[in-house]
Enzyme design. Structure first.
Site, PDB file in Angstrom:
ATOM      1  N   ASP A 343       0.831  -1.190   0.000  1.00 50.40           N
ATOM      2  CA  ASP A 343       0.000   0.000   0.000  1.00 50.40           C
ATOM      3  C   ASP A 343       0.877   1.255   0.000  1.00 50.40           C
ATOM      4  O   ASP A 343       1.861   1.339   0.756  1.00 50.40           O
ATOM      5  CB  ASP A 343      -0.894  -0.017   1.247  1.00 50.40           C
ATOM      6  CG  ASP A 343      -1.732   1.224   1.393  1.00 50.40           C
ATOM      7  OD1 ASP A 343      -2.619   1.437   0.555  1.00 50.40           O
ATOM      8  OD2 ASP A 343      -1.495   1.993   2.351  1.00 50.40           O
ATOM      9  N   GLU A 379       1.681  -0.479  -5.008  1.00 53.32           N
ATOM     10  CA  GLU A 379       0.775   0.602  -5.337  1.00 53.32           C
ATOM     11  C   GLU A 379       1.691   1.807  -5.522  1.00 53.32           C
ATOM     12  O   GLU A 379       2.171   2.376  -4.531  1.00 53.32           O
ATOM     13  CB  GLU A 379      -0.235   0.856  -4.224  1.00 53.32           C
ATOM     14  CG  GLU A 379      -1.224   1.949  -4.573  1.00 53.32           C
ATOM     15  CD  GLU A 379      -2.169   2.278  -3.429  1.00 53.32           C
ATOM     16  OE1 GLU A 379      -3.326   2.646  -3.716  1.00 53.32           O
ATOM     17  OE2 GLU A 379      -1.770   2.194  -2.256  1.00 53.32           O
TER      18      GLU A 379
END
Length: 715
Positions: A343, A379
């Site tokens: 993330d 990401e």
């Protein structure tokens, strides 16, 4: 109680069959107390006096699995200097392998007075805190082996443990919303029907629910608020005891592996759930705030925030990097997971201020013999300056390709001037990845993800509808690149419903037939809607859960069929980028590996790519000469294909080029469900309906492979 010196490594609580070693890093503390929790929520406090290299440690004979514990740490409380020690706060071990209970929000969780943040608060947080638990790491893995699915054969399914299983009628009620529910035969069968080779689980490391959400009657459904990087989230276990969370997670992994499905974890190492300078003291803040967090250089009482959550972990320090690497290795070696999706990964690359692909974090991953061998997905952005880094991660990494998402959405909603980038995204985005020596599998292609509209909402809403989040619809992305087809939201108009269904099929088919790794959002294949909410982070309810009873089974069958088409034909998941150069054909001729066609059947010219109003494109895929192996030099021969894309509002006539062997093409896929022809005369024409993708296949061919000696190979 006996306390032996113990060892500084490994960190955390380690049971050896006779007792447990406890080790905790804190550089600026003056004293550390281990707190053993009894059944009555009474503490037995054990001072740790041994210190090696800022690791406080001790060995306690007789302490066995199931023992609950935490820490109290003494040191300066001076926020202006970055220190927030407070021995009245019961602290969670950063290396806890499992966690019992949940936190109860109140004044005691905070090291300062909620009425006056300048004053320290000395109320005891123990009654409202969760506890770490000692575990026995042994588990019967039986003959578990990681599937090790090659990147080019991978199909990812992004899923939420609770959301996927909570409403499934065939999952026993007591298993819904749990790891055991995810491993239930009905869920496994669904994944296999879709051709899924890997589930990418939204955060399952122990997280907390924000106090402000609780006040609004909501919760942290997504889970991007981690406080325990080694512990599986305890609320996803079907049994009430904390140790069961570990066993149940391992059983789920073992079950999925037996079905040939890998497990990839969405991990949040960029920040923790403790929030900004006004957040609670749960773990890292009270253990060593200045070491764990990135503080403002000029005002250390405040945090540098690249994540939008209030804090950023300080990946410039060796002990934070060690925490991350120890955690990653643990999930691979002890929990048998197959990869990670990081993330806001750009935050991990901020060695100083700018994103740096040569940062210490990437150096450690590159040289690690365990972590470097699993699937690594970034990401590739964060919320800091210069944080959008799609295409800039180092070799060995794949990336969520945000440019793929945006371009494919724009094309299918009829945006002008998209043909050139659309073609690039279909073929694996070589403009983003080839310069760093990577291949099409560096691109994780996705149209939807947990953050944003579902696929059904993408074709039904022009605007976000996040009122249920309690933020006056101010949260969530406003530029969704969506089109509702003429009516906002639900409608009974049969023409609009047919259009929406067609567009969903065209989007799914494009996703699965593009070069790269496709990622499907859970429930998209079933027509799942969030009724226009594109930021359902706090919606732990039927708004976010997959509603299996109202599933669009026709869309499910269509998605499974396209997935089978992809799996059966290596043409759609090549290991290398297209070159555009001629490829030797079985009949001795030479044809390029890919040819872009105008609807008139002639090759695209440079000027054609700049025709802003054109929304139709043909793509010829040569099935010969597909590289199968770098070791043997083997190649595959597959069918030839023609893909006809028409994103316009009117039908378009496509003239078909001659086929190499036969005077006909056969129709392999029609997203409009309206084309009845079983084939078309070579050099003839075929009408492609509006908003439709047609796939034509060379008839009568089978996939086969040959090595450099023309000997058959097993595929």
């Amino acid at each position: 109680m006996q306390v032996w010196p113990g060892a500084a490594y490994p960190l955390g609580a380690t049971f050896d069959g006779r007792g447990t070693n406890f080790a905790l890093f804190t550089e600026s503390a003056t004293a550390v107390t281990l707190c053993l929790v009894e059944d009555s929520r009474v503490e037995v406090r054990v001072p740790l006096t041994e210190v090696d290299g800022y690791i406080w440690h001790g060995y306690l004979p007789g302490i066995a699995p199931g023992q609950r514990y935490g820490y109290r740490v003494v040191g300066p409380y001076k926020p202006s200097a970055g220190h927030r020690f407070n021995p009245n706060k019961f602290l969670l071990d950063p290396y806890a392998k499992t966690v019992e209970g949940s936190i109860e929000w109140g004044q005691a969780l905070f090291s300062y007075s909620l009425e006056d943040p300048r004053r320290r608060d000395d109320s005891d947080s123990f009654p409202g805190m969760m506890s770490a638990v000692v575990i026995d790491p042994t588990f019967d893995w039986q003959d578990d082996r990681p599937p090790k699915t090659p990147y080019h054969d991978t199909v990812i399914y992004e899923a939420h443990v609770k959301g996927l299983t909570m409403l499934h009628p065939d999952v026993p009620e007591q298993l819904r919303g749990t790891y055991a529910g995810l491993g239930h035969p009905s869920i496994v069968a669904h994944l296999q029907k879709l051709g899924v080779t890997a589930v990418e689980l939204m955060p399952v490391q122990q997280f907390i629910h924000d106090g402000q959400l609780r006040e609004r009657g909501l919760s942290n459904y997504w889970g991007y608020s981690t406080v325990g990087f080694f512990a599986p989230h305890n609320a996803y276990a079907s049994a009430p005891d904390a140790v069961s969370a570990v066993t149940e997670f391992k059983t789920m992994v073992r079950t999925l592996h037996k079905a040939g499905i890998e497990v990839i974890l969405d991990v949040v190492y960029n920040h923790t759930g403790e929030g900004n300078h006004l957040g609670p003291t749960i773990s890292f803040r009270g253990i060593d705030n200045a070491s764990y967090y990135r503080l403002d250089e000029f005002r250390p009482e405040f945090y540098v925030d690249y994540t939008g959550t209030g804090n950023s972990l300080n990946v410039r320090t060796p002990h934070v990097l060690q925490l991350i690497m120890d955690s990653l290795r643990y999930w691979v070696t002890e929990m048998h997971v197959d990869g990670f999706r990081f993330d806001l990964a750009a935050a991990l690359a901020r060695q100083f201020y700018e994103v740096d692909r040569l940062s210490g974090f990437f150096d450690l991953v590159q040289q690690d013999p365990i972590v470097s061998q699993v699937k690594l997905i970034a990401e590739p952005w964060d919320l800091g300056p210069g944080g959008y880094q799609v295409g800039n991660f180092p070799p060995g990494w794949s990336e969520w390709n945000g440019k793929y998402r945006d371009t494919i959405r724009d094309f299918w909603r009829g945006e002008p001037s998209t043909l050139g980038e659309f073609a690039s995204r279909l073929t694996g985005s070589s403009d983003l990845y080839e310069h760093s020596g990577r291949r099409p599998m560096a691109s994780i292609n996705f149209l939807t993800a947990h953050d944003g509209f579902t696929l059904a909402d993408l074709v039904a809403y022009n605007r976000k509808h996040n009122e249920a989040n309690g933020e006056s619809n101010a949260d969530g992305e406003s530029n969704n690149r969506s089109w509702n087809g003429g009516v906002e939201g639900a409608t009974d108009d049969p023409a609009i419903l047919r259009l929406r269904s067609r567009r969903q099929r065209s989007l799914i088919a494009t996703l699965l037939l593009s070069q790269g790794i496709p990622m499907i959002l859970h429930g998209d294949e079933l027509g799942r809607t969030q009724h226009g909410n594109n930021n359902a982070y706090a919606q732990d309810s039927e708004l976010s859960w997959v509603n299996w009873e109202s599933a669009d089974n026709d869309l499910l069958d269509f998605t499974a069929a396209v997935s089978r088409l992809r799996a059966a034909h290596p043409t759609f998941h090549r290991r290398r980028f297209f070159s555009g150069r001629p490829v030797q054909q079985p009949d001795g001729g030479q044809v390029p590996d890919v040819v872009w066609l105008k609807p008139y059947g002639t090759p695209m010219e440079p000027v054609d790519w700049t025709q802003g109003t054109e929304l139709a494109l043909g793509m010829y895929l040569n099935g010969s000469g597909i590289r199968c192996s770098d070791l043997t030099g083997s190649q595959m021969t597959d069918s030839d294909f023609i893909l006809c894309f028409n994103a316009g509002a009117e039908p378009r006539k496509f003239t078909l080029p001659p086929n190499r062997y036969a005077p006909r093409w056969e129709l392999a896929l029609d997203t409009s469900m309206e084309v009845t022809a079983t084939g078309a005369i070579a050099g003839g024409a075929l009408e492609v309906p509006s908003h439709t993708l047609l796939v034509l296949r060379e008839p009568g061919t089978v996939v086969h492979a040959e090595d450099h000696n023309d000997e058959p190979l097993l595929l």
